[in-house]
Scaffold this motif. Structure first.
Motif, short mmCIF file in Angstrom:
data_model
loop_
_atom_site.label_atom_id
_atom_site.label_comp_id
_atom_site.label_asym_id
_atom_site.label_seq_id
_atom_site.Cartn_x
_atom_site.Cartn_y
_atom_site.Cartn_z
N ALA A 3 14.45 -11.95 -7.45
CA ALA A 3 14.59 -11.15 -6.22
C ALA A 3 13.37 -10.22 -6.05
N LYS A 4 12.88 -9.67 -7.16
CA LYS A 4 11.72 -8.76 -7.08
C LYS A 4 10.47 -9.52 -6.66
N GLN A 5 10.28 -10.72 -7.21
CA GLN A 5 9.13 -11.54 -6.83
C GLN A 5 9.21 -11.92 -5.36
N GLN A 6 10.40 -12.25 -4.89
CA GLN A 6 10.58 -12.59 -3.48
C GLN A 6 10.25 -11.39 -2.59
N LYS A 7 10.67 -10.21 -3.01
CA LYS A 7 10.39 -8.98 -2.26
C LYS A 7 8.88 -8.74 -2.17
N ILE A 8 8.18 -8.89 -3.30
CA ILE A 8 6.72 -8.71 -3.32
C ILE A 8 6.05 -9.73 -2.40
N LYS A 9 6.53 -10.96 -2.42
CA LYS A 9 5.97 -12.00 -1.55
C LYS A 9 6.15 -11.61 -0.08
N GLU A 10 7.33 -11.16 0.29
CA GLU A 10 7.59 -10.75 1.66
C GLU A 10 6.71 -9.56 2.07
N LEU A 11 6.59 -8.59 1.16
CA LEU A 11 5.77 -7.42 1.45
C LEU A 11 4.30 -7.79 1.58
N ASP A 30 4.65 3.54 1.28
CA ASP A 30 6.00 3.75 1.80
C ASP A 30 7.00 2.77 1.18
N VAL A 31 6.66 1.48 1.18
CA VAL A 31 7.62 0.49 0.71
C VAL A 31 7.76 0.46 -0.82
N CYS A 32 6.72 0.85 -1.53
CA CYS A 32 6.79 0.83 -3.00
C CYS A 32 7.35 2.12 -3.58
N GLY A 33 7.18 3.21 -2.87
CA GLY A 33 7.69 4.48 -3.37
C GLY A 33 7.17 4.78 -4.76
N ASN A 34 8.09 5.00 -5.70
CA ASN A 34 7.72 5.32 -7.08
C ASN A 34 7.62 4.09 -7.99
N ASP A 35 7.76 2.91 -7.42
CA ASP A 35 7.70 1.68 -8.22
C ASP A 35 6.24 1.30 -8.44
N VAL A 36 5.67 1.83 -9.51
CA VAL A 36 4.25 1.63 -9.81
C VAL A 36 3.94 0.16 -10.08
N ARG A 37 4.83 -0.53 -10.76
CA ARG A 37 4.58 -1.95 -11.07
C ARG A 37 4.51 -2.79 -9.80
N MET A 38 5.43 -2.54 -8.86
CA MET A 38 5.42 -3.29 -7.61
C MET A 38 4.15 -2.97 -6.82
N ARG A 39 3.80 -1.70 -6.77
CA ARG A 39 2.59 -1.30 -6.03
C ARG A 39 1.35 -1.94 -6.63
N THR A 40 1.24 -1.91 -7.96
CA THR A 40 0.09 -2.50 -8.63
C THR A 40 0.01 -3.99 -8.37
N ARG A 41 1.13 -4.67 -8.43
CA ARG A 41 1.16 -6.13 -8.20
C ARG A 41 0.77 -6.44 -6.75
N LEU A 42 1.34 -5.72 -5.83
CA LEU A 42 1.04 -5.94 -4.42
C LEU A 42 -0.43 -5.67 -4.11
N GLU A 43 -0.96 -4.58 -4.64
CA GLU A 43 -2.38 -4.26 -4.42
C GLU A 43 -3.29 -5.33 -5.03
N SER A 44 -2.92 -5.84 -6.19
CA SER A 44 -3.75 -6.86 -6.82
C SER A 44 -3.72 -8.16 -6.02
N LEU A 45 -2.57 -8.52 -5.46
CA LEU A 45 -2.48 -9.71 -4.61
C LEU A 45 -3.34 -9.54 -3.34
N LEU A 46 -3.29 -8.36 -2.76
CA LEU A 46 -4.08 -8.09 -1.55
C LEU A 46 -5.58 -8.12 -1.85
N GLU A 47 -5.98 -7.60 -3.00
CA GLU A 47 -7.40 -7.63 -3.40
C GLU A 47 -7.86 -9.07 -3.61
N ALA A 48 -7.03 -9.88 -4.26
CA ALA A 48 -7.38 -11.29 -4.48
C ALA A 48 -7.48 -12.02 -3.15
#
Length: 70
Positions: A3-11, A30-48
């Motif tokens: 579910a978390k991976q699906q959420k990151i994909k959607e975001l 806003d969407v990641c809030g205090n979830d540092v792992r989700m934010r880091t993963r999302l930012e790394s996908l966007l950079e790639a």
């Protein structure tokens, strides 16, 4: 896919449609809030994604300027 991976994909797909970049950063915060792992993963996908687009653009330019003339 979890579910978390699906959420990151959607975001991710939502984030790449947001311009300019500062609005995208605000969206991620806003969407990641205090979830540092989700934010880091999302930012790394966007950079790639950005690197891949740059590489494709550079390759296309190189082909245009190095193609032999007829």
């Amino acid at each position: 896919m979890s579910a978390k991976q699906q959420k990151i994909k959607e975001l991710f797909f939502e984030a790449i449609s947001i311009e300019p970049v500062d609005q995208r950063r605000a969206f991620i915060a806003d969407v990641c809030g205090n979830d540092v792992r989700m934010r880091t993963r999302l930012e790394s996908l966007l950079e790639a994604h950005a690197r891949d687009e740059t590489l494709i653009d550079q390759s296309a330019c190189c082909l245009l300027y190095t193609s032999p003339s007829p």
